[in-house]
Design a protein around this motif. Structure first.
Motif, mmCIF file in Angstrom:
data_model
loop_
_atom_site.group_PDB
_atom_site.id
_atom_site.type_symbol
_atom_site.label_atom_id
_atom_site.label_comp_id
_atom_site.label_asym_id
_atom_site.label_seq_id
_atom_site.Cartn_x
_atom_site.Cartn_y
_atom_site.Cartn_z
ATOM 1 N N VAL A 170 1.518 -1.368 -0.061
ATOM 2 C CA VAL A 170 -0.213 -0.412 0.396
ATOM 3 C C VAL A 170 1.138 1.042 0.052
ATOM 4 O O VAL A 170 2.112 1.302 1.080
ATOM 5 C CB VAL A 170 -0.526 -0.130 1.194
ATOM 6 N N ILE A 171 0.404 2.173 -1.375
ATOM 7 C CA ILE A 171 1.390 3.169 -1.251
ATOM 8 C C ILE A 171 0.220 4.347 -0.726
ATOM 9 O O ILE A 171 -0.499 4.567 -1.467
ATOM 10 C CB ILE A 171 2.422 3.216 -2.365
ATOM 11 N N LYS A 172 0.285 4.859 -0.272
ATOM 12 C CA LYS A 172 -0.802 6.308 -0.612
ATOM 13 C C LYS A 172 -0.304 7.552 -1.509
ATOM 14 O O LYS A 172 -1.460 7.715 -2.171
ATOM 15 C CB LYS A 172 -0.433 7.313 0.519
ATOM 16 N N SER A 173 0.803 7.594 -2.063
ATOM 17 C CA SER A 173 0.946 8.471 -3.289
ATOM 18 C C SER A 173 2.205 8.390 -4.317
ATOM 19 O O SER A 173 2.782 9.591 -4.848
ATOM 20 C CB SER A 173 1.894 10.217 -2.405
ATOM 21 N N ALA A 174 2.100 7.092 -4.078
ATOM 22 C CA ALA A 174 3.081 6.735 -5.600
ATOM 23 C C ALA A 174 2.153 5.568 -5.918
ATOM 24 O O ALA A 174 1.598 4.647 -5.163
ATOM 25 C CB ALA A 174 4.621 6.431 -5.082
ATOM 26 N N GLY A 175 2.984 4.603 -6.802
ATOM 27 C CA GLY A 175 2.782 3.442 -7.334
ATOM 28 C C GLY A 175 1.120 3.802 -8.730
ATOM 29 O O GLY A 175 0.535 4.483 -8.739
ATOM 30 N N LEU A 176 0.968 2.230 -9.427
ATOM 31 C CA LEU A 176 0.254 2.244 -10.328
ATOM 32 C C LEU A 176 -0.264 3.735 -10.737
ATOM 33 O O LEU A 176 -0.640 4.439 -11.391
ATOM 34 C CB LEU A 176 -1.247 1.926 -9.277
ATOM 35 N N GLY A 177 1.370 4.084 -11.415
ATOM 36 C CA GLY A 177 1.283 5.276 -11.991
ATOM 37 C C GLY A 177 1.608 5.573 -13.159
ATOM 38 O O GLY A 177 1.425 6.201 -13.964
ATOM 39 N N SER A 178 1.581 3.921 -13.956
ATOM 40 C CA SER A 178 1.289 3.591 -15.313
ATOM 41 C C SER A 178 -0.449 4.341 -15.150
ATOM 42 O O SER A 178 -0.517 4.420 -16.330
ATOM 43 C CB SER A 178 1.138 1.751 -15.223
ATOM 44 N N LEU A 179 -1.651 4.467 -14.528
ATOM 45 C CA LEU A 179 -2.522 4.794 -14.569
ATOM 46 C C LEU A 179 -3.680 6.316 -15.073
ATOM 47 O O LEU A 179 -4.440 6.586 -14.806
ATOM 48 C CB LEU A 179 -3.946 4.162 -13.845
ATOM 49 N N VAL A 180 -2.422 6.774 -13.458
ATOM 50 C CA VAL A 180 -2.546 8.071 -12.815
ATOM 51 C C VAL A 180 -2.468 8.575 -14.423
ATOM 52 O O VAL A 180 -1.472 8.748 -15.157
ATOM 53 C CB VAL A 180 -2.203 8.350 -11.717
ATOM 54 N N GLY A 181 -3.706 10.033 -14.259
ATOM 55 C CA GLY A 181 -3.037 11.282 -15.759
ATOM 56 C C GLY A 181 -5.102 11.291 -15.860
ATOM 57 O O GLY A 181 -5.866 10.981 -15.518
ATOM 58 N N THR A 182 -5.143 11.759 -16.982
ATOM 59 C CA THR A 182 -5.914 12.016 -18.263
ATOM 60 C C THR A 182 -6.770 11.195 -19.131
ATOM 61 O O THR A 182 -5.079 11.675 -19.522
ATOM 62 C CB THR A 182 -6.408 13.539 -17.446
ATOM 63 N N TRP A 183 -7.197 10.447 -19.678
ATOM 64 C CA TRP A 183 -7.420 9.667 -20.127
ATOM 65 C C TRP A 183 -8.630 10.112 -21.722
ATOM 66 O O TRP A 183 -9.732 10.085 -20.788
ATOM 67 C CB TRP A 183 -6.791 8.144 -20.151
ATOM 68 N N LYS A 184 -7.770 10.514 -23.284
ATOM 69 C CA LYS A 184 -9.274 10.155 -23.267
ATOM 70 C C LYS A 184 -9.207 9.580 -24.796
ATOM 71 O O LYS A 184 -9.163 8.545 -25.619
ATOM 72 C CB LYS A 184 -8.731 11.739 -24.240
ATOM 73 N N LYS A 185 -11.230 8.945 -24.661
ATOM 74 C CA LYS A 185 -11.459 8.224 -25.815
ATOM 75 C C LYS A 185 -10.696 8.498 -27.206
ATOM 76 O O LYS A 185 -10.555 9.338 -27.420
ATOM 77 C CB LYS A 185 -13.197 7.813 -25.945
ATOM 78 N N SER A 186 -10.119 7.709 -27.329
ATOM 79 C CA SER A 186 -8.945 6.970 -29.169
ATOM 80 C C SER A 186 -9.571 6.273 -29.574
ATOM 81 O O SER A 186 -9.269 6.362 -31.273
ATOM 82 C CB SER A 186 -7.428 7.393 -29.188
ATOM 83 N N GLY A 187 -10.755 5.818 -29.975
ATOM 84 C CA GLY A 187 -10.590 3.948 -30.799
ATOM 85 C C GLY A 187 -12.055 3.341 -29.748
ATOM 86 O O GLY A 187 -12.126 3.039 -28.718
ATOM 87 N N GLU A 188 -12.322 2.390 -30.334
ATOM 88 C CA GLU A 188 -13.816 1.575 -29.761
ATOM 89 C C GLU A 188 -13.755 0.032 -31.568
ATOM 90 O O GLU A 188 -12.759 0.578 -32.892
ATOM 91 C CB GLU A 188 -14.995 1.936 -30.951
ATOM 92 N N TYR A 189 -13.866 -0.931 -31.499
ATOM 93 C CA TYR A 189 -13.158 -2.038 -31.609
ATOM 94 C C TYR A 189 -14.727 -2.767 -31.719
ATOM 95 O O TYR A 189 -15.184 -3.052 -30.367
ATOM 96 C CB TYR A 189 -12.070 -2.571 -31.400
ATOM 97 N N ASP A 190 -14.823 -3.257 -33.361
ATOM 98 C CA ASP A 190 -16.335 -3.780 -33.253
ATOM 99 C C ASP A 190 -16.026 -5.036 -33.429
ATOM 100 O O ASP A 190 -15.301 -5.417 -34.315
ATOM 101 C CB ASP A 190 -16.580 -3.168 -34.470
#
Length: 336
Positions: A170-190
């Motif tokens: 358990v880490i309060k302010s670090a770790g899992l950094g690969s997801l931290v941030g803002t993401w915008k939808k860029s693709g859909e798969y049918d």
């Protein structure tokens, strides 16, 4: 998650804690009974004592090196791997604690069902319900560090299988950094067409009838109609974003603009549309297991009987992540 990454995370946590008062407030991961008292195990009933011994004929779990990372205020997600037997639930114990949790998947659930969401978290198309995973809610004031849990599956006859260990960092302010941030939808798969789409404007043409300058679904009786192709619905997605914070919170924002053909004002030579907006703003907490690639999201209600959470298959590759739904559909998001 690799061992060296967990060690690095712990090193960061140790560095951050240097110089702090030894009497730091919050749940101490080195105190098993305190962890057991403050961590919420979903649908888990507390039972005094240690995990019972293994019973012949019980479900068998595959022992795996399941090291899990979590953020204070977020989730730790454990995905048991069943080798043989039918599972009615799990027994989960914080190692060293004087009690354990019994998760019974056969009992009716009190958890409410969230309304259908728009955007990335489409409730109707999520992966398997959280019955297949063990989810622990970590207190927001949890101190940086590691604790381990031991769990076993049991069947409808109450026979208890082998024990498997998973350690949670358990880490309060670090770790899992690969997801931290803002993401915008860029693709859909049918999945049916086996095709990716990267422009989110849908305007499929429909065969309509034209008579005396007016548009009809069907040709009026006795009229001499000609066929015309027009888009009856146009979807223009203007915003679909999600933000994950290092504090274990997320915000999902969706704004879709839909245009519908106005049969009253449209003519054979000029189509006119009226516009509607669909909006959905969702907030809550999140947790991600990078080994099993399972994302868990939940709202901010602290009552176990009313808590709602869902799990998704999410894979991060560089500055993109992809969510795969159980019907084979996929959605891609790119980091802003």
């Amino acid at each position: 998650m690799k061992k060296y990454l967990l060690l690095s995370m712990l090193a960061i946590a140790a560095f951050m804690s240097c110089g702090k008062d030894d009497k730091e407030s919050g749940t101490n991961p080195a105190n098993p009974d305190a962890v057991a008292a403050n961590v919420k195990v979903y649908y888990g009933e507390t039972v005094k004592g240690s995990l019972p011994d293994v019973t012949t004929g019980a479900p068998t779990l595959i022992a795996s090196d399941d090291d899990v990372a979590a953020i204070g205020g977020g989730y730790a997600i454990i995905v048991p791997q069943v080798e043989a037997g039918d599972v009615a639930g799990y027994l989960v114990q914080i190692k060293g604690a004087g009690s354990y949790f019994k998760i019974d998947y056969t009992k009716p659930r009190g958890a409410r069902k969230a309304p259908k969401q728009l955007g990335v978290f489409k409730e109707a198309e999520t992966l398997n319900p959280a019955d297949s995973v063990i989810i622990l809610k970590i207190p927001a004031d949890f101190q940086d560090g590691e604790f381990c849990v031991e769990y076993a599956a049991y069947n409808a006859e109450g026979k208890i299988g082998n024990k498997v260990t998973a350690c949670i960092t358990v880490i309060k302010s670090a770790g899992l950094g690969s997801l931290v941030g803002t993401w915008k939808k860029s693709g859909e798969y049918d999945a049916e067409k086996k095709k990716w789409t990267y422009v989110f404007i849908d305007s499929a043409l429909t065969n309509l009838m034209c008579n005396d300058g007016k548009i009809y679904d069907m040709c009026p009786a006795g009229a001499n109609c000609t066929e015309v192709k027009l888009a009856t619905t146009i979807r223009d997605q203007s915003k679909d974003e999600i933000t994950f914070t290092a504090a274990g919170k997320f915000t999902s924002v969706y704004l879709g603009i839909y245009k519908y053909l106005n049969f009253e004002t449209s003519t054979c030579s000029k189509a006119e549309y009226f516009e509607e907006k669909q909006e959905d703003n969702t907030t809550g907490s999140w947790g991600y297991n990078s080994k099993t690639k399972v994302l868990s999201i939940g709202d901010n209600i602290s009552d176990d009987e009313l808590w709602d959470f869902e799990t998704f298959n999410l894979e991060v590759k560089g500055n993109k992540f992809t969510i795969t739904y159980d019907d084979g559909e996929k959605v891609e998001y790119t980091k802003k």
